[in-house]
Design a protein around this motif. Structure first.
Motif: not given
Length: 309
Positions: A84-94, A162-171
């Motif tokens: 099951e996938y998102n119905a919105f664009d997901l922006t993330f930062a690494v 250490y690797v960290l991936a954080v969603p940016v948008e939507p907030s």
């Protein structure tokens, strides 16, 4: 007790007006999309085959266990179990930083055909890169880490990353941060990393050719090869003026949607650059490059039409 019909009518009218007001306000917010993702679209996914969910705002790395033997991971916009996938664009930062702030060891994180250095000065204050997982389909991107030349039998003496991936948008997705401590391994193991090289945030339509970089690290067995497959309805490889590595020949085969391939010799510490253009399809076919909207070919979707095995 005397029943007061007039008061009852007043109370009922007040309740009806309050309910109507809530419906109007909710409808206005819903129309602006404020509640849509929360109440209608419950497909809020940010997952990985290696990183696990962490609290990015806390000192999560103090409890992270080192994961070794895997230096490549995926970041996805879908449920790994159900698809099951998102119905919105997901922006993330690494983000990435060394396990040891005093080490002189420098590692590289590969994404989008670029290498991002991680050393003792790296921190979680500045992201290495940002990327987008497009809406409307199950999408993922691959990230890999090169630990360089580590031949010691005791790899535990080398710091991890250490690797960290954080969603940016939507907030509201930001609490779904993913992280891990990825440890090095003996570099005698052979690895292949491949991706398109492009400027982050650039429009794919501004590129006349696409540079596909295949990086090899470690000690290969003599005589072995790596196969690069692609879909000839989407991509055409450039063969003019020595753009193919020496000895490589384009061959026809069948592997699902892939029908062309070349073989590259396994060589330690080498980068192959392969250049592709948009394929010219037959007159009775429709070019996938002409598709617009959500199904248009993006940098992320372009990786669906090529693979390295």
């Amino acid at each position: 007790m005397k029943f007061d019909l007039k008061k009852l009518i007043i109370v009922l009218c007040f309740v009806a007006v309050a309910s109507l007001s809530f419906s109007v306000v909710y409808g206005a917010y819903y129309g602006k999309g404020i509640f849509k993702d929360v109440f209608v679209n419950r497909k809020n996914h940010f997952t990985s085959d290696l990183l696990v969910q962490v609290k990015a705002s806390e000192d999560w790395e103090s409890s992270a266990e080192k994961t070794t033997g895997a230096s490549k991971f995926s970041l996805c916009n879908y449920d790994l179990a159900t698809g099951e996938y998102n119905a919105f664009d997901l922006t993330f930062a690494v983000y990435a930083k060394s396990e040891d702030s005093a080490t002189d060891k420098v590692y590289n994180v590969f994404f989008g055909g670029k290498a991002y250095s991680v050393d003792k000065n790296s921190s979680f204050d500045t992201p290495l890169f940002t990327a987008v997982l497009p809406k409307g389909a199950a999408n993922s991107v691959s990230v890999s880490i090169s630990f360089g030349d580590i031949t010691s039998d005791n790899v535990s003496e080398f710091p991890g990353v250490y690797v960290l991936a954080v969603p940016v948008e939507p907030s509201y997705m930001s609490p779904r941060a993913l992280g891990a401590l990825i440890g090095p391994f003996n570099s005698e193991r052979f690895e292949v990393h491949s991706s398109f090289e492009y400027d982050e945030g650039s429009d794919i339509n501004d590129y006349a050719a696409f540079n596909y970089v295949v990086s090899m690290i470690g000690e290969p067995d003599d005589g072995e090869t790596v196969a690069v497959w692609w879909n000839s309805k989407v991509l055409s490889i450039m063969t003019e003026n020595g753009t193919l590595p020496d000895g490589s020949v384009v061959m026809t085969g069948s592997d699902g949607d892939f029908d062309r391939y070349i073989l590259l010799p396994k060589v330690s510490a080498i980068n192959y650059s392969l250049f592709f253009t948009r394929a010219e399809v037959a007159e009775d076919e429709t070019s996938p490059w002409l598709v617009t909207g959500d199904d248009a070919i993006t940098w992320n979707k372009l990786t669906d039409y090529i693979k390295t095995v």
